[in-house]
Scaffold this motif. Structure first.
Motif, PDB file in Angstrom:
ATOM      1  N   ARG A 126     -46.391  -3.351   0.659  1.00 35.54           N
ATOM      2  CA  ARG A 126     -46.991  -2.137   1.225  1.00 35.54           C
ATOM      3  C   ARG A 126     -48.212  -1.705   0.417  1.00 35.54           C
ATOM      4  O   ARG A 126     -49.266  -1.423   0.967  1.00 35.54           O
ATOM      5  N   TYR A 127     -48.074  -1.649  -0.913  1.00 32.46           N
ATOM      6  CA  TYR A 127     -49.179  -1.194  -1.750  1.00 32.46           C
ATOM      7  C   TYR A 127     -50.290  -2.242  -1.844  1.00 32.46           C
ATOM      8  O   TYR A 127     -51.460  -1.887  -1.949  1.00 32.46           O
ATOM      9  N   ALA A 128     -49.939  -3.519  -1.787  1.00 28.12           N
ATOM     10  CA  ALA A 128     -50.973  -4.568  -1.817  1.00 28.12           C
ATOM     11  C   ALA A 128     -51.833  -4.502  -0.569  1.00 28.12           C
ATOM     12  O   ALA A 128     -53.024  -4.805  -0.609  1.00 28.12           O
TER      13      ALA A 128
ATOM     14  N   ILE B 111     -44.032  13.704 -18.826  1.00 31.34           N
ATOM     15  CA  ILE B 111     -45.118  12.724 -18.705  1.00 31.34           C
ATOM     16  C   ILE B 111     -46.411  13.440 -18.347  1.00 31.34           C
ATOM     17  O   ILE B 111     -46.441  14.269 -17.442  1.00 31.34           O
ATOM     18  N   ARG B 112     -47.478  13.088 -19.019  1.00 32.40           N
ATOM     19  CA  ARG B 112     -48.801  13.609 -18.674  1.00 32.40           C
ATOM     20  C   ARG B 112     -49.357  12.751 -17.536  1.00 32.40           C
ATOM     21  O   ARG B 112     -50.222  11.899 -17.738  1.00 32.40           O
ATOM     22  N   ALA B 113     -48.862  13.000 -16.353  1.00 38.20           N
ATOM     23  CA  ALA B 113     -49.184  12.181 -15.184  1.00 38.20           C
ATOM     24  C   ALA B 113     -50.666  12.188 -14.849  1.00 38.20           C
ATOM     25  O   ALA B 113     -51.171  11.212 -14.294  1.00 38.20           O
ATOM     26  N   GLU B 114     -51.381  13.247 -15.208  1.00 32.53           N
ATOM     27  CA  GLU B 114     -52.820  13.281 -14.909  1.00 32.53           C
ATOM     28  C   GLU B 114     -53.576  12.211 -15.687  1.00 32.53           C
ATOM     29  O   GLU B 114     -54.691  11.851 -15.334  1.00 32.53           O
ATOM     30  N   ARG B 115     -52.967  11.662 -16.734  1.00 35.34           N
ATOM     31  CA  ARG B 115     -53.606  10.582 -17.490  1.00 35.34           C
ATOM     32  C   ARG B 115     -53.347   9.214 -16.866  1.00 35.34           C
ATOM     33  O   ARG B 115     -53.890   8.213 -17.316  1.00 35.34           O
ATOM     34  N   CYS B 116     -52.523   9.153 -15.839  1.00 31.85           N
ATOM     35  CA  CYS B 116     -52.221   7.881 -15.184  1.00 31.85           C
ATOM     36  C   CYS B 116     -53.409   7.483 -14.304  1.00 31.85           C
ATOM     37  O   CYS B 116     -53.740   8.165 -13.334  1.00 31.85           O
ATOM     38  N   ALA B 117     -54.053   6.388 -14.657  1.00 29.20           N
ATOM     39  CA  ALA B 117     -55.215   5.901 -13.903  1.00 29.20           C
ATOM     40  C   ALA B 117     -54.806   4.959 -12.783  1.00 29.20           C
ATOM     41  O   ALA B 117     -55.447   4.921 -11.738  1.00 29.20           O
ATOM     42  N   ALA B 118     -53.740   4.195 -13.012  1.00 31.76           N
ATOM     43  CA  ALA B 118     -53.314   3.212 -12.013  1.00 31.76           C
ATOM     44  C   ALA B 118     -51.853   2.848 -12.253  1.00 31.76           C
ATOM     45  O   ALA B 118     -51.330   3.005 -13.358  1.00 31.76           O
ATOM     46  N   ILE B 119     -51.241   2.386 -11.182  1.00 35.65           N
ATOM     47  CA  ILE B 119     -49.861   1.917 -11.229  1.00 35.65           C
ATOM     48  C   ILE B 119     -49.871   0.511 -10.633  1.00 35.65           C
ATOM     49  O   ILE B 119     -50.412   0.299  -9.552  1.00 35.65           O
ATOM     50  N   TYR B 120     -49.312  -0.433 -11.351  1.00 30.08           N
ATOM     51  CA  TYR B 120     -49.310  -1.831 -10.924  1.00 30.08           C
ATOM     52  C   TYR B 120     -47.895  -2.281 -10.597  1.00 30.08           C
ATOM     53  O   TYR B 120     -46.973  -2.086 -11.399  1.00 30.08           O
ATOM     54  N   PHE B 121     -47.739  -2.898  -9.445  1.00 26.64           N
ATOM     55  CA  PHE B 121     -46.518  -3.606  -9.104  1.00 26.64           C
ATOM     56  C   PHE B 121     -46.772  -5.040  -9.546  1.00 26.64           C
ATOM     57  O   PHE B 121     -47.707  -5.684  -9.057  1.00 26.64           O
TER      58      PHE B 121
ATOM     59  N   SER C 261     -39.828 -11.909 -13.265  1.00 19.64           N
ATOM     60  CA  SER C 261     -39.764 -10.543 -13.751  1.00 19.64           C
ATOM     61  C   SER C 261     -40.574  -9.665 -12.803  1.00 19.64           C
ATOM     62  O   SER C 261     -41.709 -10.003 -12.469  1.00 19.64           O
ATOM     63  N   CYS C 262     -39.992  -8.545 -12.373  1.00 24.37           N
ATOM     64  CA  CYS C 262     -40.666  -7.634 -11.449  1.00 24.37           C
ATOM     65  C   CYS C 262     -40.656  -6.244 -12.063  1.00 24.37           C
ATOM     66  O   CYS C 262     -39.605  -5.758 -12.499  1.00 24.37           O
ATOM     67  N   SER C 263     -41.830  -5.618 -12.090  1.00 20.80           N
ATOM     68  CA  SER C 263     -41.932  -4.323 -12.748  1.00 20.80           C
ATOM     69  C   SER C 263     -42.983  -3.445 -12.080  1.00 20.80           C
ATOM     70  O   SER C 263     -43.846  -3.925 -11.355  1.00 20.80           O
ATOM     71  N   VAL C 264     -42.874  -2.166 -12.383  1.00 21.92           N
ATOM     72  CA  VAL C 264     -43.866  -1.181 -11.972  1.00 21.92           C
ATOM     73  C   VAL C 264     -44.428  -0.628 -13.270  1.00 21.92           C
ATOM     74  O   VAL C 264     -43.689  -0.084 -14.094  1.00 21.92           O
TER      75      VAL C 264
ATOM     76  N   GLN D 250     -49.460 -11.705  -7.852  1.00 28.00           N
ATOM     77  CA  GLN D 250     -48.746 -11.249  -9.042  1.00 28.00           C
ATOM     78  C   GLN D 250     -48.877  -9.756  -9.313  1.00 28.00           C
ATOM     79  O   GLN D 250     -48.058  -9.198 -10.034  1.00 28.00           O
ATOM     80  N   ALA D 251     -49.917  -9.119  -8.802  1.00 29.33           N
ATOM     81  CA  ALA D 251     -50.118  -7.701  -9.111  1.00 29.33           C
ATOM     82  C   ALA D 251     -50.791  -6.983  -7.954  1.00 29.33           C
ATOM     83  O   ALA D 251     -51.730  -7.504  -7.348  1.00 29.33           O
ATOM     84  N   ALA D 252     -50.283  -5.787  -7.674  1.00 29.27           N
ATOM     85  CA  ALA D 252     -50.881  -4.895  -6.680  1.00 29.27           C
ATOM     86  C   ALA D 252     -51.078  -3.544  -7.354  1.00 29.27           C
ATOM     87  O   ALA D 252     -50.140  -2.986  -7.918  1.00 29.27           O
ATOM     88  N   ALA D 253     -52.307  -3.043  -7.319  1.00 31.23           N
ATOM     89  CA  ALA D 253     -52.636  -1.785  -7.990  1.00 31.23           C
ATOM     90  C   ALA D 253     -52.615  -0.617  -7.013  1.00 31.23           C
ATOM     91  O   ALA D 253     -53.019  -0.747  -5.854  1.00 31.23           O
ATOM     92  N   VAL D 254     -52.154   0.506  -7.518  1.00 32.26           N
ATOM     93  CA  VAL D 254     -52.086   1.757  -6.778  1.00 32.26           C
ATOM     94  C   VAL D 254     -52.825   2.804  -7.623  1.00 32.26           C
ATOM     95  O   VAL D 254     -52.630   2.846  -8.841  1.00 32.26           O
ATOM     96  N   PRO D 255     -53.643   3.659  -7.009  1.00 30.37           N
ATOM     97  CA  PRO D 255     -54.312   4.706  -7.794  1.00 30.37           C
ATOM     98  C   PRO D 255     -53.297   5.636  -8.475  1.00 30.37           C
ATOM     99  O   PRO D 255     -52.255   5.962  -7.905  1.00 30.37           O
ATOM    100  N   GLY D 256     -53.621   6.067  -9.676  1.00 27.65           N
ATOM    101  CA  GLY D 256     -52.741   6.958 -10.426  1.00 27.65           C
ATOM    102  C   GLY D 256     -52.462   8.273  -9.726  1.00 27.65           C
ATOM    103  O   GLY D 256     -51.440   8.917 -10.001  1.00 27.65           O
ATOM    104  N   GLU D 257     -53.329   8.682  -8.814  1.00 28.01           N
ATOM    105  CA  GLU D 257     -53.112   9.921  -8.063  1.00 28.01           C
ATOM    106  C   GLU D 257     -51.832   9.852  -7.224  1.00 28.01           C
ATOM    107  O   GLU D 257     -51.334  10.876  -6.761  1.00 28.01           O
ATOM    108  N   ARG D 258     -51.317   8.656  -7.029  1.00 31.48           N
ATOM    109  CA  ARG D 258     -50.085   8.481  -6.239  1.00 31.48           C
ATOM    110  C   ARG D 258     -48.842   8.451  -7.129  1.00 31.48           C
ATOM    111  O   ARG D 258     -47.772   8.015  -6.715  1.00 31.48           O
ATOM    112  N   PHE D 259     -48.987   8.954  -8.357  1.00 30.08           N
ATOM    113  CA  PHE D 259     -47.909   8.944  -9.343  1.00 30.08           C
ATOM    114  C   PHE D 259     -46.606   9.504  -8.778  1.00 30.08           C
ATOM    115  O   PHE D 259     -45.560   8.859  -8.839  1.00 30.08           O
ATOM    116  N   GLU D 260     -46.654  10.724  -8.247  1.00 28.92           N
ATOM    117  CA  GLU D 260     -45.432  11.378  -7.777  1.00 28.92           C
ATOM    118  C   GLU D 260     -44.788  10.593  -6.630  1.00 28.92           C
ATOM    119  O   GLU D 260     -43.563  10.442  -6.578  1.00 28.92           O
TER     120      GLU D 260
END
Length: 172
Positions: A168-170, A108-118, A128-131, A46-56
């Motif tokens: 890919r991210y999982a 967006i203050r992208a430096e505050r992004c800790a993680a991105i979840y698919f 429902s599918c979201s990022v 149900q969820a795959a996390a990506v580090p926030g450093e990969r925001f861009e």
């Protein structure tokens, strides 16, 4: 993992099992947990996390999707939704600035992004599918949902791109 964190994770998994297609912010509020802790309690299917450093990198991928997505900001005071294409963005003057021919725009203050979840889970009986972009405090910054057509079915092209990115991210 400490005993307290293990207990919280177990409690959150039980709450999610009891309401598998409910509002995740509501689960966090009811259980006294951060939104991120709830996302972390979702199963690997149900969820795959990506580090926030990969925001861009993630943003650029989303900007390549064809068609409209639903952009949501969910706060304690309301849920705000906008439909449009994910516009391109670039860093400048301390922000990730999004611009282009879309109703979605801003800074967006992208430096505050800790993680991105698919996230791929049911929501009120429908897939429902979201990022979802999560800040350093464990709260949701904003969410980008795969678009739906007039029949409220997920856009097939976006869904294919989402599923490929999830896999890919999982696996990363």
């Amino acid at each position: 993992m400490s005993a307290a964190l293990a207990d919280e994770a177990s409690r959150l998994r039980a709450a999610l099992a009891a309401a598998p297609d409910g509002v995740l912010e509501e689960v966090a509020r009811r259980e006294g947990a951060t939104y991120r802790a709830v996302l972390d309690a979702l199963g690997p299917d149900q969820a795959a996390a990506v580090p926030g450093e990969r925001f861009e990198e993630v943003w650029s991928e989303l900007a390549g999707w064809e068609g409209e997505i639903t952009f949501i900001v969910h706060t304690a005071d309301g849920v705000f939704e906008t439909r449009g294409r994910v516009p391109p963005g670039a860093f400048g003057r301390g922000y990730f600035n999004i611009h282009g021919d879309s109703p979605i725009g801003g800074h967006i203050r992208a430096e505050r992004c800790a993680a991105i979840y698919f996230v791929d889970r049911p929501f009120f009986g429908r897939r429902s599918c979201s990022v979802q972009f999560v800040n350093r405090d464990g709260g949701a910054m904003f969410k980008i949902f795969v678009g739906r057509n007039a029949a409220r079915e997920l856009d097939p092209a976006q869904l294919a791109r989402f599923e490929a990115a999830f896999r890919r991210y999982a696996g990363a």
